[in-house]
Design a protein around this motif. Sequence first.
Motif, PDB file in Angstrom:
ATOM      1  N   SER A 105       7.887  -0.692  -7.719  1.00 33.49           N
ATOM      2  CA  SER A 105       7.806   0.660  -7.139  1.00 33.49           C
ATOM      3  C   SER A 105       6.401   1.106  -6.801  1.00 33.49           C
ATOM      4  N   GLU A 106       5.587   0.160  -6.322  1.00 33.53           N
ATOM      5  CA  GLU A 106       4.235   0.537  -5.878  1.00 33.53           C
ATOM      6  C   GLU A 106       4.319   1.480  -4.691  1.00 33.53           C
ATOM      7  N   GLU A 107       5.263   1.183  -3.783  1.00 30.94           N
ATOM      8  CA  GLU A 107       5.372   1.993  -2.567  1.00 30.94           C
ATOM      9  C   GLU A 107       5.849   3.412  -2.840  1.00 30.94           C
ATOM     10  N   ARG A 108       6.319   3.622  -4.044  1.00 27.24           N
ATOM     11  CA  ARG A 108       6.803   4.964  -4.392  1.00 27.24           C
ATOM     12  C   ARG A 108       5.730   5.745  -5.143  1.00 27.24           C
ATOM     13  N   SER A 135      -0.081  -7.774  -8.065  1.00 28.58           N
ATOM     14  CA  SER A 135       0.573  -7.604  -6.771  1.00 28.58           C
ATOM     15  C   SER A 135       1.709  -6.605  -6.967  1.00 28.58           C
ATOM     16  N   HIS A 136       2.496  -6.330  -5.929  1.00 34.43           N
ATOM     17  CA  HIS A 136       3.716  -5.561  -6.113  1.00 34.43           C
ATOM     18  C   HIS A 136       4.849  -6.250  -5.366  1.00 34.43           C
ATOM     19  N   GLN A 137       6.012  -6.331  -6.021  1.00 32.62           N
ATOM     20  CA  GLN A 137       7.133  -7.073  -5.432  1.00 32.62           C
ATOM     21  C   GLN A 137       8.001  -6.186  -4.549  1.00 32.62           C
ATOM     22  N   MET A 181       0.880  -1.196   0.000  1.00 35.09           N
ATOM     23  CA  MET A 181       0.000   0.000   0.000  1.00 35.09           C
ATOM     24  C   MET A 181       0.905   1.229   0.000  1.00 35.09           C
ATOM     25  N   THR A 182       0.642   2.084  -0.967  1.00 37.43           N
ATOM     26  CA  THR A 182       1.452   3.300  -0.993  1.00 37.43           C
ATOM     27  C   THR A 182       1.055   4.197   0.177  1.00 37.43           C
ATOM     28  N   ASP A 197       3.575  -8.950   4.809  1.00 33.44           N
ATOM     29  CA  ASP A 197       2.167  -8.766   4.475  1.00 33.44           C
ATOM     30  C   ASP A 197       2.043  -7.811   3.293  1.00 33.44           C
ATOM     31  N   ASP A 198       2.892  -6.789   3.283  1.00 34.67           N
ATOM     32  CA  ASP A 198       2.826  -5.741   2.241  1.00 34.67           C
ATOM     33  C   ASP A 198       4.062  -5.804   1.332  1.00 34.67           C
ATOM     34  N   ASN A 199       4.091  -6.537   0.337  1.00 30.57           N
ATOM     35  CA  ASN A 199       2.964  -7.266  -0.240  1.00 30.57           C
ATOM     36  C   ASN A 199       3.380  -8.675  -0.628  1.00 30.57           C
ATOM     37  N   GLY A 200       4.298  -9.215   0.224  1.00 30.38           N
ATOM     38  CA  GLY A 200       4.726 -10.589  -0.051  1.00 30.38           C
ATOM     39  C   GLY A 200       3.539 -11.546  -0.043  1.00 30.38           C
ATOM     40  N   GLY A 214      -4.437  -7.449  -5.130  1.00 28.19           N
ATOM     41  CA  GLY A 214      -4.440  -7.714  -3.689  1.00 28.19           C
ATOM     42  C   GLY A 214      -3.354  -6.905  -3.035  1.00 28.19           C
ATOM     43  N   ASP A 215      -3.590  -6.482  -1.802  1.00 26.43           N
ATOM     44  CA  ASP A 215      -2.553  -5.775  -1.049  1.00 26.43           C
ATOM     45  C   ASP A 215      -2.788  -6.034   0.426  1.00 26.43           C
ATOM     46  N   MET A 216      -1.845  -6.721   1.074  1.00 27.56           N
ATOM     47  CA  MET A 216      -1.913  -7.046   2.487  1.00 27.56           C
ATOM     48  C   MET A 216      -3.110  -7.948   2.755  1.00 27.56           C
TER      49      MET A 216
HETATM   50 ZN   LIG Z   1       1.334  -2.723  -0.631  1.00 25.33          ZN
END
Ligand SMILES: [Zn+2]
Length: 521
Positions: free
Chosen positions: A365-368, A312-314, A1-2, A333-336, A393-395
Amino acid sequence: MTPLGALAHRVNICAAALLLAAPVLTAQADAAPPPGVLAPTARAWSALREADLRRDLFAMASPAMRGREGGTLDELKASIWVAAQYATIGLVPMGDDGTWFQWFNMVRTRVSTTASRASIAGRSVGVFRDIIPYNVVPVEAAGRVLWLANPLDTTVDVRGRIVATPVLAPPPATVRVSSYPTRVRFTEAAMAATLRTLSRRGAAAILVVAGDSVGAAFDAIGVQRERGSYDVDRATPRANGASDRVAPPPQAGAGPVPSFLVRGALGESLREQPEAELSIRLERFESPSVNVIAGLRGTDAKLRNEYVLYSSHQDANGVRLLANGDSVLAGADDNGSVSVAQFAAARAFVAQRPKRSVLFVHHGSEERGLLGSRYHSAHPVIPLSQVVAVLNGDMIGRNHPDTAALLGSQPPHRSSIDLVHWAIAANARTGKFVIDTTWDRPTHPEGWYFRSDHVPYARLGVPSLMYTTNLHDDYHTAGDIPERIDYPKLLRITRWMYLTGWYAANAAVRPAVDPGFKLER
Ligand SMILES: [Zn+2]
């Protein structure tokens, strides 16, 4: 989640109360699987294993992955590892030039620590050490400091001055009590309260002196702000009506008033209204990031030209300030949690292929700032017109065993009622979660709907949903580790996401977009 802010603490305390109070999305009469679609075989179901989820998550969120920060070597290493999982599972690469990877550049803009300098009373002060540039704005200013004992005092003319003022205590309701060290949240609320009016009165620069309450958060804020801003060019905009181009760096005197958080120890000297000099220069550069894209071809000669896209985001948040003996923000959890769920779903689809094809995308780079999904949705490897549904999906591995949220299930965020009905029907046949609808509301203080990778696709009119088990105290901290994941719950959500995708990949008619669907921002 950003990042935005966080409510996790309150959510955790009253999860049960929330369960009782929150309007929930239970089974609906018309929430049925698409007509004519048979349930997956036992062989497909048996490919979804808790042991695989646990093994893969302990690998993906291991300290050796160093928090997989976007735009760094750690993200590239993690992306190669993700691709290797799909190669083993038997999927095909769908990235650039027959590879697993779609490359893009993230554009970073930050204060240059080598070209910037500051001095107070003739003594040099450390940029990001003693004085933190709070926004990414260049400034060249020098002169006698004007001390403002109360930032709300509007009787003093501050135009063109370097103003110094003590930080204000923020209204309690504005402090997000949750994840991220509370002190950091407190400081952000305090800075917002201090600058709210003062930043509109024409000062050349504003120096906000940290008080004791900020104290310990000072260094954490410094590390955070030193990163600057992130963006990606020629990508789906962040908001309705915004440009798809990266804005040029702000020019001195043209952008918001340059604001600084100053270490408390400098307060005494600033009260003496000494000479100060600020020369803050920006630097802009690009660094590579990557989406990992794997595909599975469907069986139906016609329908296999259409795709269900799992998202998803790696990336996670890398290595940060040492806290409680750890500095790796492992992002289990975020986001494994969703990345390993996608591996499991891929195994099930290999065990029993659906009619339509399936894409598995891990956005970089979802978190960015959702950079990978903004880029891919603007440069899709498959025309978006052929993408019938995005299941993001996220978390999905924490919190109360029986709660979950399904974002995009109610207007104005609902893009397709068909897809929502299939998801509800799938839930009734898998996880049987009580679906908490509060997180999906435009009024939710976290703005949760807008903080993950389904958003750019929904913005472009693709039926999209997001599965999540919501915020918790370990969000974006070194506490988000594989040991704290609820694996039986993770398996139930994985089965839920898989079955929803199975329905969408086999339905005779693709899910329709709701007439008039448009995100509110
Ligand atoms: Zn996330």
